[in-house]
Design an enzyme around this catalytic site. Structure first.
Site, PDB file in Angstrom:
ATOM      1  N   ARG A 104      -3.303  30.642  14.474  1.00 16.56           N
ATOM      2  CA  ARG A 104      -3.199  32.044  15.216  1.00 16.56           C
ATOM      3  C   ARG A 104      -1.988  31.761  16.018  1.00 16.56           C
ATOM      4  O   ARG A 104      -2.358  31.195  17.023  1.00 16.56           O
ATOM      5  CB  ARG A 104      -4.560  32.384  15.652  1.00 16.56           C
ATOM      6  CG  ARG A 104      -4.395  33.777  16.085  1.00 16.56           C
ATOM      7  CD  ARG A 104      -5.828  34.156  16.529  1.00 16.56           C
ATOM      8  NE  ARG A 104      -6.199  33.597  18.038  1.00 16.56           N
ATOM      9  CZ  ARG A 104      -7.068  34.163  18.919  1.00 16.56           C
ATOM     10  NH1 ARG A 104      -7.755  34.986  18.410  1.00 16.56           N
ATOM     11  NH2 ARG A 104      -7.201  33.502  19.844  1.00 16.56           N
ATOM     12  N   THR A 108       1.215  36.656  19.205  1.00  6.41           N
ATOM     13  CA  THR A 108       0.890  38.375  18.326  1.00  6.41           C
ATOM     14  C   THR A 108      -0.610  37.949  17.696  1.00  6.41           C
ATOM     15  O   THR A 108      -1.205  39.125  17.153  1.00  6.41           O
ATOM     16  CB  THR A 108       1.694  38.130  17.065  1.00  6.41           C
ATOM     17  OG1 THR A 108       1.215  36.810  16.233  1.00  6.41           O
ATOM     18  CG2 THR A 108       3.223  38.008  17.370  1.00  6.41           C
ATOM     19  N   ASP A 200     -11.461  26.891  23.128  1.00  5.80           N
ATOM     20  CA  ASP A 200     -10.699  26.781  21.921  1.00  5.80           C
ATOM     21  C   ASP A 200     -11.263  25.665  20.853  1.00  5.80           C
ATOM     22  O   ASP A 200     -11.173  24.593  21.243  1.00  5.80           O
ATOM     23  CB  ASP A 200      -9.190  26.273  22.173  1.00  5.80           C
ATOM     24  CG  ASP A 200      -8.299  26.094  20.890  1.00  5.80           C
ATOM     25  OD1 ASP A 200      -7.236  26.873  20.863  1.00  5.80           O
ATOM     26  OD2 ASP A 200      -8.445  25.375  19.980  1.00  5.80           O
ATOM     27  N   ASP A 203      -9.060  22.467  19.659  1.00  2.72           N
ATOM     28  CA  ASP A 203      -8.743  21.757  20.890  1.00  2.72           C
ATOM     29  C   ASP A 203     -10.097  20.885  21.257  1.00  2.72           C
ATOM     30  O   ASP A 203      -9.698  19.747  21.566  1.00  2.72           O
ATOM     31  CB  ASP A 203      -8.078  22.403  22.197  1.00  2.72           C
ATOM     32  CG  ASP A 203      -6.735  22.904  21.665  1.00  2.72           C
ATOM     33  OD1 ASP A 203      -6.023  22.279  20.884  1.00  2.72           O
ATOM     34  OD2 ASP A 203      -6.258  23.862  22.484  1.00  2.72           O
TER      35      ASP A 203
HETATM   36  O1  PRP Z   1     -10.143  35.418  14.315  1.00  6.50           O
HETATM   37  P1  PRP Z   1      -8.872  34.956  14.681  1.00  6.50           P
HETATM   38  O2  PRP Z   1      -8.162  36.096  15.814  1.00  6.50           O
HETATM   39  O3  PRP Z   1      -7.823  34.789  13.741  1.00  6.50           O
HETATM   40  O4  PRP Z   1      -8.965  33.460  15.547  1.00  6.50           O
HETATM   41  C1  PRP Z   1      -9.893  32.583  14.949  1.00  6.50           C
HETATM   42  C2  PRP Z   1      -8.843  31.287  14.620  1.00  6.50           C
HETATM   43  O5  PRP Z   1      -8.566  30.731  15.597  1.00  6.50           O
HETATM   44  C3  PRP Z   1      -8.780  29.392  15.848  1.00  6.50           C
HETATM   45  O6  PRP Z   1      -7.915  28.428  14.970  1.00  6.50           O
HETATM   46  P2  PRP Z   1      -6.633  28.148  15.930  1.00  6.50           P
HETATM   47  O7  PRP Z   1      -5.408  29.398  15.596  1.00  6.50           O
HETATM   48  O8  PRP Z   1      -6.691  27.977  17.213  1.00  6.50           O
HETATM   49  O9  PRP Z   1      -5.985  26.835  14.903  1.00  6.50           O
HETATM   50  P3  PRP Z   1      -6.739  25.439  15.072  1.00  6.50           P
HETATM   51  O10 PRP Z   1      -8.094  25.478  14.333  1.00  6.50           O
HETATM   52  O11 PRP Z   1      -5.717  24.808  14.360  1.00  6.50           O
HETATM   53  O12 PRP Z   1      -7.025  25.298  16.686  1.00  6.50           O
HETATM   54  C4  PRP Z   1      -9.984  29.485  15.006  1.00  6.50           C
HETATM   55  O13 PRP Z   1     -10.635  28.162  14.419  1.00  6.50           O
HETATM   56  C5  PRP Z   1      -9.965  30.490  13.841  1.00  6.50           C
HETATM   57  O14 PRP Z   1      -9.287  29.758  12.773  1.00  6.50           O
HETATM   58  O1  URA Z   2     -12.203  32.061  21.476  1.00  5.48           O
HETATM   59  C1  URA Z   2     -11.714  31.550  20.372  1.00  5.48           C
HETATM   60  C2  URA Z   2     -10.679  32.434  19.616  1.00  5.48           C
HETATM   61  C3  URA Z   2     -10.118  32.080  18.619  1.00  5.48           C
HETATM   62  N1  URA Z   2     -10.031  30.631  18.555  1.00  5.48           N
HETATM   63  C4  URA Z   2     -10.919  29.692  19.280  1.00  5.48           C
HETATM   64  O2  URA Z   2     -10.902  28.555  19.033  1.00  5.48           O
HETATM   65  N2  URA Z   2     -11.657  30.361  20.164  1.00  5.48           N
HETATM   66 MG    MG Z   3      -7.297  26.201  18.045  1.00  6.31          MG
END
Ligand code: PRP
Ligand code: URA
Ligand code: MG
Length: 209
Positions: A104, A108, A200, A203
């Protein structure tokens, strides 16, 4: 409209408390996400169809049941969805696993797809898309779009935590996809994080912050 099921078994709620806590370190966080995923997999597979077969036990012949119907595919959304795969495979060891890579954009909040590798027979499978977090819903909705474009017909979505905004988006975009949650949280904050949430998920799983 998709159905939304909150799988609020006491063990799931208990473990989610420690997953949420900022005092839980990477090793324990990972273990708890795996455990909750196993428990959720148990609940989500309650409606799998069965068929009767006849077998020989050591003492007699018996009519007994085995799973029938579609086979299962588990589709983690990278990265954080990876943390849920082993927990599900504990119960569904023969499932195939497809990967959708999405992140994400932090400014944006729009999802960006960077990887896709799926089993060839997804159209014949009951797919369970897994991601710990359903926040704005953009990532899950895009992942489901990608699967449908490639022929998937039967899709469920399973997340540890969701915000109402994310649930609404998936319901609007994909009314045929039922949603299974560990908990439905209150809202998103101004940065698109789930409140109260767990921070997160990627992370915390991989120790990248
Ligand atoms: O519903 P949304 O607003 O789209 O957000 C949720 C997304 O954000 C996080 O991923 P992230 O982008 O942090 O990627 P990562 O899993 O690589 O940390 C999470 O694991 C989802 O995939
Ligand atoms: O709270 C949140 C939202 C998006 N992605 C995450 O990992 N945590
Ligand atoms: Mg993430």
């Amino acid at each position: 409209m998709s159905n939304v099921f909150v799988l609020d078994h006491p063990l799931i709620q208990h473990k989610l408390t420690y997953i949420r806590s900022k005092d839980t370190g990477t090793k324990e966080f990972r273990a708890l996400v795996e455990e909750v995923s196993t428990l959720m997999a148990f609940e989500i597979t309650r409606d799998l169809p069965l068929e009767e077969i006849t077998i020989d036990t050591p003492v007699t012949t018996a009519k007994t049941k085995v799973l029938s119907g579609k086979k299962i595919g588990i589709i983690p959304i990278l990265r954080a969805g990876l943390g849920m795969v082993d927990g599900m495979l504990n119960l569904i060891p023969a499932a195939k696993v497809g990967h959708v890579g999405l992140y994400r954009d932090p400014e944006t909040l729009q999802p960006v797809e960077y990887y896709l590798k799926l089993p060839g027979d997804i159209h014949e499978r009951e797919l369970i898309v897994v991601d710990p977090m359903l926040a704005t819903g953009g990532s899950a909705s895009d992942a489901i779009d990608s699967l449908k474009k490639r022929g998937a017909e039967h899709i469920k979505l399973m997340c540890l935590l969701a915000a109402p905004e994310g649930v609404e988006k998936v319901q609007q975009d994909h009314p045929d996809v039922d949603i299974y949650l560990g908990a439905l949280d209150e809202r998103l904050n101004e940065k698109g994080y789930i409140i109260p949430g767990l921070g997160d998920a990627g992370d915390r799983l991989f120790g990248t912050k």
